[in-house]
Design an enzyme around this catalytic site. Structure first.
Site, short mmCIF file in Angstrom:
data_model
loop_
_atom_site.label_atom_id
_atom_site.label_comp_id
_atom_site.label_asym_id
_atom_site.label_seq_id
_atom_site.Cartn_x
_atom_site.Cartn_y
_atom_site.Cartn_z
N SER A 122 0.81 -1.22 0.00
CA SER A 122 0.00 0.00 0.00
C SER A 122 0.84 1.27 0.00
O SER A 122 0.35 2.35 -0.33
CB SER A 122 -0.94 0.00 1.21
OG SER A 122 -0.22 -0.20 2.41
N ASP A 343 -3.49 5.99 11.84
CA ASP A 343 -2.59 5.51 10.79
C ASP A 343 -1.32 6.36 10.77
O ASP A 343 -1.32 7.49 10.29
CB ASP A 343 -3.29 5.57 9.44
CG ASP A 343 -2.44 5.02 8.29
OD1 ASP A 343 -1.29 4.61 8.55
OD2 ASP A 343 -2.92 5.01 7.15
N HIS A 346 1.01 5.18 6.61
CA HIS A 346 0.85 5.77 5.29
C HIS A 346 1.01 7.28 5.37
O HIS A 346 1.30 7.82 6.43
CB HIS A 346 -0.51 5.36 4.71
CG HIS A 346 -0.68 3.88 4.60
ND1 HIS A 346 -1.31 3.12 5.57
CD2 HIS A 346 -0.27 3.00 3.66
CE1 HIS A 346 -1.29 1.85 5.23
NE2 HIS A 346 -0.67 1.74 4.07
#
Length: 372
Positions: A122, A343, A346
């Protein structure tokens, strides 16, 4: 000596001079070519693009997230309520040279008819969407086609014949369904057939190697003929990466394909790594000052360096680890449309991945060889 002899000597001199110039040019080109095999460390100008600091740049960001049709909800921090915008205003400044500003039109012209593929997890998705947005901002009216699938996705700028592809494979090596369950096979890359004949390949792996429990997408590891329930993850990463290195040496033609490896992308889940009392990246509003990270390099970075040093084909390391470690402020944290929790793995778009793609652009165009 007659007139004809003088003419002959003149032309012989011209031939010798031209040959000497061509030889020097070839040597220079070979030097540049060899520099790329030095994993992006010391450049001919004496400049390391990856050593520097973050500075405020009023001209940033490079695009408006609301105008880009390619951004996933998980990276669209502004749309999902991030109140501060200072994190959008930082550009990377190398210590001893200038990083060329990204020019999407120039990129499309240089890579007309070419295919550029991001291969990995990702974080490769993060990079792929970033580059798509950066180019789209330069040619907002260009006709595009957008195909999104679980494994292979693409964005094509049709007038230029430029296609940006994403191949999702978190480990690079294969996960194979067997009778015992899902097996992470450290010596197998069947997916490699989809990577062949690309003009540019940008690989990435590590993020998923640390996953355990329900987040782990395999049941066993196969190391050669040995089937294991688990093993040291750094050792497994090294063996998997070594298999990838052999694939590069066996399958890549450097005259047709440029190969990059994106360095280890850091996380910010432990505040003490940057001398903070905060638990993680939530609430961080600015980068660390300076050019070093208090927590040091992640162990996986040493594995990457070791593997790259064993490859005979040219592979350029986008050595983004330290410059990314400094950006504790650049994660989605709780402003992600698809992730519960915080998160700190990312990165928001626009944001840090744009700088990584700017570095990719610099390496691809070689323009940074001519900066001071």
């Amino acid at each position: 000596m007659g007139f004809g002899s003088h003419v002959l000597l003149f032309w012989l001199f011209q031939v010798v001079l031209l040959s000497s110039m061509l030889l020097k040019e070839a040597e220079a080109e070979q030097h540049l070519y060899n520099v790329t095999s030095l994993r992006g460390r010391k450049q001919v100008s004496g400049c390391n693009l990856f050593q520097g600091r973050w500075v405020i740049d009023p001209s940033y960001p490079l695009y408006d997230s609301s105008s880009c049709p390619f951004i996933d909800a998980e990276f669209d921090c502004l749309k999902y309520g991030r109140p501060d915008k200072q994190y959008l205003k930082y550009s990377w400044q190398p210590a001893s040279c200038a990083l060329p500003r990204f020019d999407g039109g120039d990129f499309l012209r240089r890579y007309r008819g070419k295919r550029i593929m991001f291969v990995g997890d990702s974080l490769s998705l993060n990079m792929w969407e970033s580059l798509s947005c950066m180019i789209h901002a330069s040619v907002p009216n260009a006709k595009t086609s957008f195909v999104r699938k679980e494994t292979l996705s693409s964005v094509s700028f049709e007038e230029y014949g430029v296609t940006l592809l994403l191949y999702r494979t978190p480990y690079l090596v294969d996960i194979v369904k067997q009778k015992v369950g899902r097996v992470l096979t450290l010596n197998s890359i069947q997916a490699g057939k989809f990577w062949k004949d690309m003009d540019v390949l940008i690989f990435n792996s590590w993020h998923w190697w640390t996953h355990t429990g329900k987040a782990q997408p395999w049941d066993y590891i196969q190391d050669g003929l040995t089937l294991l329930k688990d093993m040291d993850r750094l050792e497994a990463f090294y063996k998997g990466m070594s298999t990838w290195a052999r694939w590069v040496d066996l399958n890549v033609d450097p005259s047709k394909t440029k190969v990059f490896f994106q360095g280890i992308s850091p996380t910010h889940y432990t505040g003490k790594e940057w001398n903070s009392r905060k638990k993680n990246c939530l609430g961080e509003l600015e980068p660390l000052s300076g050019s070093t990270y208090p927590g040091g390099a992640p162990p996986a970075a040493s594995v990457v360096n070791k593997v790259l040093s064993s490859i005979t084909k040219p592979v350029y390391l986008l050595d983004i680890t330290t410059l990314s470690q400094l950006r504790k402020d650049a994660h989605p944290s709780t402003y992600s449309g698809e992730h519960s929790g915080t998160d700190c793995s990312h990165w928001c778009l626009p944001g840090l991945p744009d700088t990584r793609n700017q570095l990719l652009y610099a390496a691809l165009t070689m323009s940074w060889f001519y900066t001071t």
